[in-house]
Design an enzyme around this catalytic site. Structure first.
Site, PDB file in Angstrom:
ATOM      1  N   HIS A   1     -23.563 -36.310 -57.888  1.00  0.00           N
ATOM      2  CA  HIS A   1     -24.297 -37.571 -57.892  1.00  0.00           C
ATOM      3  C   HIS A   1     -25.446 -37.573 -56.888  1.00  0.00           C
ATOM      4  CE1 HIS A   1     -20.449 -39.518 -59.584  1.00  0.00           C
ATOM      5  NE2 HIS A   1     -21.343 -39.419 -60.553  1.00  0.00           N
TER       6      HIS A   1
ATOM      7  N   HIS B   1     -25.774 -37.832 -68.396  1.00  0.00           N
ATOM      8  CA  HIS B   1     -25.267 -37.827 -67.020  1.00  0.00           C
ATOM      9  C   HIS B   1     -23.999 -36.980 -66.925  1.00  0.00           C
ATOM     10  CE1 HIS B   1     -24.088 -39.777 -63.107  1.00  0.00           C
ATOM     11  NE2 HIS B   1     -22.869 -39.535 -63.583  1.00  0.00           N
ATOM     12  N   GLU B   2     -23.041 -37.209 -67.829  1.00  0.00           N
ATOM     13  CA  GLU B   2     -21.787 -36.451 -67.777  1.00  0.00           C
ATOM     14  C   GLU B   2     -22.026 -34.963 -68.028  1.00  0.00           C
ATOM     15  OE1 GLU B   2     -19.253 -37.749 -66.514  1.00  0.00           O
ATOM     16  OE2 GLU B   2     -20.022 -39.794 -66.598  1.00  0.00           O
TER      17      GLU B   2
ATOM     18  N   HIS C   1     -22.787 -33.256 -64.887  1.00  0.00           N
ATOM     19  CA  HIS C   1     -21.605 -32.800 -64.159  1.00  0.00           C
ATOM     20  C   HIS C   1     -21.086 -31.486 -64.740  1.00  0.00           C
ATOM     21  CE1 HIS C   1     -21.456 -36.243 -61.648  1.00  0.00           C
ATOM     22  NE2 HIS C   1     -21.001 -37.096 -62.547  1.00  0.00           N
TER      23      HIS C   1
END
Length: 575
Positions: A177, A167-168, A171
């Site tokens: 998101h 997930h990170e 980014h």
């Protein structure tokens, strides 16, 4: 409290007390004003786990204070500008302090990205742009490519699992998101009773909670449907603060639910098919033809190996072409695009040539007597095959497009290393796609400055007046001339100006201030017979023009850029 353990609350009381003391602040970041949470290390955090690059943050004075950003409406929008990684190549290194198990997990997350997408994470011993840092709590990362020599710090704590790190890294790549996208409202329902409960019982974190569920939009956009299985999606309940999670579950108070009222489980399968498509979309070169606010345009697309397609391009709609690096051409559904006709297939007016005679330029043909005649063509994008040499241009089509409003604006823009746009806009449009102001008060006297920004010296300019003798001037790079505008027209030294002839009196390269056929307009005519409008004093609007063969025999593709700033009109001449 909201340090982002990938998706929710921090559970340490000491951290809660500190962050309550810090509060929300307003910052300016990459041209946008944002509300950010300032943590104990001086980091500015938005959207729960996105760390803004500190060198690009300007904390605005007087922005502190409790409840300033305690917005009750989580539907308000936060805009963030994101830069993509050049070439999709991301260099990284890993700091000390990680256990062997954590190192294995980081490696798995990186390999997941390398195997599933065209992004390449490569470990380097020095000068990395991404740095994995061991922290006590939370999972955070910067959003996209860091400018100004900064690094993207990926913070990994013992509470982060494999999904958290994937997930990170999303980014890092540039993904925001999923649950904060404007498309969420057709798929999930925010629960106001939960927010009311938090405000009553956990008031110190309420401000941050609201901010972390506001809609986030980035300059990159997202053309794909909402994906509840996206790796960038949160679940209905907090994951890391066990006590709060259990309390909310016991009260049946999720942050949001599916439309049918069921709980959204945190995705655990890594990148979803939509995530992979979105990354491919971001990191593939593309050309977008976008109707900003013009009339409906009937587009006839000619491609190699297929029959022409007719498409209706409504305002706010776009057609996207993808670049084929093997063919060095833009394609649509795998076919090389030769031409985009904007006049329902009429091949003598209003069409864009993308692939012809081996040229790497994209040209717009305004009006020609023969499809092979270059008369009336305007350069839009110069050398699109070699991005380091690519140049972008704009002009006004006085006759309009496909029977639509007169004086259509045709403008090309580089958005980022992967995206170029051709915009169609109406004259008097208030959509500042070039980040300039173009309207002015036609009743207010003003100054018009004509400036040579970086064009070769123009040494043969003849100023022609009504009732006064001609005057010869020169404009070297960096020089300008100031005209006065009133209701009676444009003057210089008290004399009414009718023409600036940039070509020593020859019948081309003229800026015309008074023509019976174009009353109230300032027009430009190069060597082509076609005339474009730069200023219309009837409507109080100014834009630009392009001279494909250059001014006075100088560098080709001279761009005249028209705009207003602080009550002054400008026409900048650029190469």
């Amino acid at each position: 409290m909201f340090s982002c353990k990938e998706d929710d609350f921090q559970d340490q009381a000491a951290d809660l007390q500190f962050e309550s003391h810090a509060g929300m602040v307003e910052v300016e970041y990459r041209g946008q004003k944002l509300a950010a949470w300032k943590d104990k290390n001086g980091n500015y955090v938005v959207g729960d786990d996105i760390v803004l690059y500190r060198n690009e943050v300007n904390e605005l004075s007087g922005s502190g204070g409790q409840n300033k950003y305690a917005l009750l409406d989580w539907e308000q929008i936060t805009n963030i500008n994101v830069s993509l990684w050049p070439g999709g190549l991301i260099s990284f290194n890993i700091g000390p302090g990680f256990t062997n198990a954590e190192l294995v997990m980081i490696d798995k997350a990186i390999q997941h990205w390398n195997n599933k997408t065209r992004i390449i994470f490569i470990r380097v011993p020095v000068n990395e742009k991404v740095y994995f840092k061991k922290v006590d709590s939370g999972c955070r990362a910067g959003l996209g490519y860091p400018e100004n020599g900064e690094k993207n710090i990926v913070q990994v704590s013992p509470s982060c699992d494999l999904q958290s790190i994937i997930h990170e890294l999303g980014h890092v790549v540039g993904l925001n998101h999923e649950h904060q996208k404007s498309s969420r409202n057709g798929h999930i329902i925010m629960k106001p009773e939960t927010f009311n409960f938090i405000e009553s019982n956990y008031h110190s974190i309420y401000q941050t909670l609201i901010e972390n569920f506001r809609i986030e939009e980035t300059n990159l956009g997202d053309p794909f449907p909402f994906d509840i299985q996206s790796v960038m999606m949160y679940g209905s309940y907090p994951r890391n603060n066990i006590a709060l999670r259990d309390l909310l579950i016991s009260q049946s108070l999720p942050f949001f639910t599916k439309k049918d009222g069921s709980i959204v489980e945190r995705p655990l399968l890594g990148l979803s098919p939509k995530d992979i498509m979105l990354v491919q979309y971001y990191y593939t070169r593309k050309l977008i033809l976008r109707n900003i606010d013009y009339n409906v345009v009937r587009v006839k697309m000619r491609t190699e190996g297929s029959d022409p397609d007719i498409m209706f391009l409504n305002p706010e709609e776009e057609i996207m072409l993808y670049y084929d690096s093997q063919k060095d051409r833009y394609t649509y559904n795998g076919h090389v695009v030769q031409q985009l006709g904007l006049n329902n297939g009429n091949d003598v007016t209003n069409y864009i040539k993308l692939s012809w005679s081996g040229s790497n330029d994209i040209k717009y043909f305004v009006k020609v007597s023969d499809p092979m005649d270059s008369d009336g063509s305007m350069i839009l994008i110069k050398d699109y095959v070699h991005p380091e040499n690519t140049a972008y241009y704009h002009f006004t089509n006085r006759d309009g497009i496909d029977g639509g409003s007169r004086k259509a604006i045709v403008e090309s823009q580089k958005i980022d290393d992967y995206t170029s746009c051709i915009y169609l806009k109406r004259w008097n449009s208030d959509r500042n796609t070039d980040r300039q102001v173009h309207s002015f008060n036609k009743y207010t006297p003003a100054t018009l400055k004509i400036r040579n920004i970086n064009y070769p010296a123009l040494e043969n300019i003849v100023m022609k007046f009504t009732g006064c003798s001609d005057k010869k001037i020169a404009l070297a790079p960096g020089q300008s001339i100031a005209l006065e505008y009133t209701a009676n027209g444009f003057t210089y030294g008290g004399c009414k100006l009718r023409q600036l002839d940039f070509n020593n009196g020859n019948s081309s390269d003229d800026l015309n201030f008074s023509q019976s056929s174009y009353l109230g307009e300032v027009t430009y005519q190069g060597s082509s017979s076609y005339i474009t409008t730069i200023i219309d004093t009837n409507s109080g609007y100014i834009y630009g023009a392009v001279d494909p063969d250059g001014i006075d025999g100088k560098v080709t593709n001279a761009q005249l850029v028209g705009y207003t700033a602080q009550g002054t009109m400008f026409i900048d001449i650029r190469k």
